[in-house]
Write a protein that holds these residues in place. Structure first.
Motif, PDB file in Angstrom:
ATOM      1  N   ALA A  84       0.873  -1.179   0.000  1.00 34.39           N
ATOM      2  CA  ALA A  84       0.000   0.000   0.000  1.00 34.39           C
ATOM      3  C   ALA A  84       0.903   1.220   0.000  1.00 34.39           C
ATOM      4  O   ALA A  84       0.947   1.999   0.942  1.00 34.39           O
ATOM      5  N   PRO A  86       3.210   4.030  -2.858  1.00 35.71           N
ATOM      6  CA  PRO A  86       3.251   4.491  -4.251  1.00 35.71           C
ATOM      7  C   PRO A  86       4.041   3.531  -5.150  1.00 35.71           C
ATOM      8  O   PRO A  86       4.999   2.901  -4.708  1.00 35.71           O
ATOM      9  N   MET A 110      -2.014  -2.546  -4.066  1.00 30.17           N
ATOM     10  CA  MET A 110      -3.122  -1.597  -4.200  1.00 30.17           C
ATOM     11  C   MET A 110      -2.637  -0.154  -4.134  1.00 30.17           C
ATOM     12  O   MET A 110      -2.195   0.265  -3.091  1.00 30.17           O
TER      13      MET A 110
HETATM   14  P1  NAI Z   1       1.833   8.480   0.539  1.00 25.77           P
HETATM   15  O1  NAI Z   1       2.354   9.609  -0.258  1.00 25.77           O
HETATM   16  O2  NAI Z   1       1.265   8.773   1.889  1.00 25.77           O
HETATM   17  O3  NAI Z   1       3.016   7.398   0.687  1.00 25.77           O
HETATM   18  C1  NAI Z   1       4.181   7.811   1.294  1.00 25.77           C
HETATM   19  C2  NAI Z   1       5.040   6.598   1.564  1.00 25.77           C
HETATM   20  O4  NAI Z   1       5.681   6.167   0.371  1.00 25.77           O
HETATM   21  C3  NAI Z   1       6.137   6.873   2.538  1.00 25.77           C
HETATM   22  O5  NAI Z   1       5.613   6.811   3.860  1.00 25.77           O
HETATM   23  C4  NAI Z   1       7.119   5.777   2.190  1.00 25.77           C
HETATM   24  O6  NAI Z   1       6.761   4.553   2.808  1.00 25.77           O
HETATM   25  C5  NAI Z   1       6.953   5.645   0.691  1.00 25.77           C
HETATM   26  N1  NAI Z   1       7.974   6.447   0.023  1.00 25.77           N
HETATM   27  C6  NAI Z   1       7.948   7.773  -0.207  1.00 25.77           C
HETATM   28  N2  NAI Z   1       9.060   8.158  -0.857  1.00 25.77           N
HETATM   29  C7  NAI Z   1       9.801   7.053  -1.043  1.00 25.77           C
HETATM   30  C8  NAI Z   1      11.065   6.802  -1.652  1.00 25.77           C
HETATM   31  N3  NAI Z   1      11.766   7.777  -2.213  1.00 25.77           N
HETATM   32  N4  NAI Z   1      11.511   5.523  -1.676  1.00 25.77           N
HETATM   33  C9  NAI Z   1      10.778   4.517  -1.138  1.00 25.77           C
HETATM   34  N5  NAI Z   1       9.584   4.697  -0.539  1.00 25.77           N
HETATM   35  C10 NAI Z   1       9.108   5.951  -0.491  1.00 25.77           C
HETATM   36  O7  NAI Z   1       0.789   7.720  -0.371  1.00 25.77           O
HETATM   37  P2  NAI Z   1      -0.591   7.073   0.101  1.00 25.77           P
HETATM   38  O8  NAI Z   1      -1.595   8.139   0.305  1.00 25.77           O
HETATM   39  O9  NAI Z   1      -0.335   6.107   1.186  1.00 25.77           O
HETATM   40  O10 NAI Z   1      -1.010   6.288  -1.221  1.00 25.77           O
HETATM   41  C11 NAI Z   1      -0.433   5.053  -1.628  1.00 25.77           C
HETATM   42  C12 NAI Z   1      -0.875   4.789  -3.056  1.00 25.77           C
HETATM   43  O11 NAI Z   1      -2.298   4.751  -3.114  1.00 25.77           O
HETATM   44  C13 NAI Z   1      -0.441   5.876  -4.046  1.00 25.77           C
HETATM   45  O12 NAI Z   1      -0.155   5.264  -5.280  1.00 25.77           O
HETATM   46  C14 NAI Z   1      -1.677   6.744  -4.173  1.00 25.77           C
HETATM   47  O13 NAI Z   1      -1.727   7.425  -5.404  1.00 25.77           O
HETATM   48  C15 NAI Z   1      -2.774   5.708  -4.055  1.00 25.77           C
HETATM   49  N6  NAI Z   1      -4.062   6.234  -3.598  1.00 25.77           N
HETATM   50  C16 NAI Z   1      -4.149   6.843  -2.380  1.00 25.77           C
HETATM   51  C17 NAI Z   1      -5.369   7.307  -1.926  1.00 25.77           C
HETATM   52  C18 NAI Z   1      -5.524   7.919  -0.564  1.00 25.77           C
HETATM   53  O14 NAI Z   1      -6.640   8.272  -0.194  1.00 25.77           O
HETATM   54  N7  NAI Z   1      -4.472   8.039   0.242  1.00 25.77           N
HETATM   55  C19 NAI Z   1      -6.594   7.177  -2.752  1.00 25.77           C
HETATM   56  C20 NAI Z   1      -6.389   6.499  -4.015  1.00 25.77           C
HETATM   57  C21 NAI Z   1      -5.150   6.061  -4.402  1.00 25.77           C
END
Ligand code: NAI
Length: 407
Positions: A84, A86, A110
């Motif tokens: 879960a 990116p 996901m």
């Molecule tokens: P987020 O931006 O909160 O995720 C951040 C996380 O990604 C960090 O905590 C770390 O674990 C990882 N990360 C960041 N930079 C990194 C790097 N340089 N190298 C390795 N790991 C790194 O994203 P979120 O909100 O958790 O979303 C996850 C996925 O779900 C994304 O693809 C997003 O587009 C998708 N999504 C999210 C929604 C939401 O409501 N949060 C809704 C629909 C889709």
């Protein structure tokens, strides 16, 4: 139960999934990103994680993960691994877990974005045939952490969600297990193949297409205006789609359809029905929320869910500049559009619209993807183009995607 689940990542989604599953399963949060695991452990201390579910009867879930770690060897006990995080980070998790994973581990991603199954197969090496990849079309929830590492909120849960299983023989067990983890909602609807999930990916068309339509060389002379910020208002993203942007989006979606039809002709029994046109995707997903569905532009301009959403911008009011490094280009081009372009090249299909979008976008995000119209740039391995893992012929793709085992 004895089920052991790993949840990968540390952002909004990973925290929510960890909170949701820790109540009922042995759940270990894994983050390989910098010192995130250690930070999360410290933030939570001996306290429980608190998940708020808006609009639910039981709206507080209090739980404790069994562990928070950056040690990939925890994969040896995992029955299920959920990514879960990116999509640019997926490869690192697959690679580090590969030596430890046991036979039949179910890996749910996901959202998978595009070509996740191909990346997984290539990173698993010899083990790939014994592992199960489940690609989800999106994240099941809209969610945010409210206090990092300690509290998060589910703002909304999808009713249904598409997911595809590779190899198809593992379908029943994999989807049953994942539905058990998620609960009643969202209801997982089986999609026939991960190639369909990959080519459906609406974000790979909408985000780069609308960015190009507004900021690309045909509409915005970036060089001349680089020094001239926008007015006080950020331009509207979906409501701002004009005739020109619509032609870009239609060109891209049609080029992807040509890929689908050619693959279907090449692989008997292959069904890519879920990889529909962008307009069909709007009709399916936003039924009743649009007042004009006569055209793609109408669907986007009049969609209530998009009311007031603006282009990603940097700077302050009166001083806005478009953010051309936002995930709409930085994520959706490498792990979305590049897969579609790579497939088209493998199939010897020309994609003039996708090409001009990628060629513009690669400069914005500082990657070399296409050179002289070909998928041969030095940063190809950072994308989901099958060429990035050495696939250049239909036969190689069909083998790695395990499409032969169908039907
Ligand atoms: P987020 O931006 O909160 O995720 C951040 C996380 O990604 C960090 O905590 C770390 O674990 C990882 N990360 C960041 N930079 C990194 C790097 N340089 N190298 C390795 N790991 C790194 O994203 P979120 O909100 O958790 O979303 C996850 C996925 O779900 C994304 O693809 C997003 O587009 C998708 N999504 C999210 C929604 C939401 O409501 N949060 C809704 C629909 C889709």
């Amino acid at each position: 139960t004895d089920t052991c689940v790993l949840v990968c990542g540390g952002g909004n989604a990973a925290q929510v999934v960890t909170g949701l599953l820790s109540v009922r399963y042995k759940t270990i949060a894994v983050s390989f990103f910098a010192d995130e695991a250690e930070k999360w452990k410290t933030a939570l201390g001996n306290d429980s994680f608190e998940l708020t579910v808006e609009g639910a009867a039981v709206n507080k879930i209090v739980s404790k993960p069994a562990g928070i770690t950056n040690d990939p060897s925890v994969a040896k006990d995992a029955d299920v691994i959920i990514l879960a995080v990116p999509s640019f980070a997926h490869g690192e998790y697959f690679e580090k877990f590969a030596p430890y994973m046991k036979l039949g581990t179910i890996v749910g991603v996901m959202p998978a974005r595009s070509g996740g199954d191909i990346l997984f197969s290539s990173k698993m090496g010899d083990k790939a045939k014994d592992m199960v990849f489940v690609g989800f079309e999106t994240l099941p929830w809209a969610c945010r952490f409210s206090e990092w590492g300690r509290k998060a909120t589910i703002l909304g849960t999808k009713n249904t969600i598409l997911a595809a299983v590779t190899p198809p023989t593992a379908k029943a067990k994999a989807l049953g297990t994942l539905q058990g983890l998620l609960g009643v909602y969202p209801f997982i609807v089986e999609s026939p193949t991960n190639l369909g999930i990959s080519l459906r990916n609406p974000g790979m068309i909408v985000h780069p297409g609308v960015m190009y339509g507004r900021w690309g060389p045909e509409s915005w002379d970036g060089k001349a205006k680089a020094e001239k910020p926008l007015d006080a208002e950020k331009p509207l993203f979906y409501q701002g789609v004009d005739d020109f942007t619509e032609t870009v989006l239609l060109g891209m979606t049609d080029e992807v359809q040509a890929v689908c039809r050619k693959m279907e002709r090449m692989v008997p029994g292959l069904c890519l029905k879920d990889a529909c046109t962008l307009k069909q995707w709007y009709l399916d997903c936003y039924d009743g929320q649009m007042t004009d569905t006569s055209t793609l532009k109408g669907c986007m301009n009049t969609n209530k869910a998009y009311d007031g959403l603006t282009h990603p911008c940097k700077g302050e009011a009166g001083n806005y500049m478009p953010d051309l490094n936002y995930r709409y280009l930085a994520e959706d081009v490498p792990t979305g559009l590049c897969f579609a372009k790579g497939m088209a090249e493998i199939l010897s299909l020309s994609t003039p619209t996708i090409d001009k979008v990628i060629i513009w976008a690669q400069g914005c995000i500082g990657l070399e993807i296409m050179v002289d119209g070909k998928m041969t740039g030095k940063d190809l391995a950072k994308t989901r183009a099958p060429q990035g893992v050495g696939i250049t012929t239909p036969a190689e793709f069909i083998k790695l995607a395990k499409l032969e085992t169908k039907g």
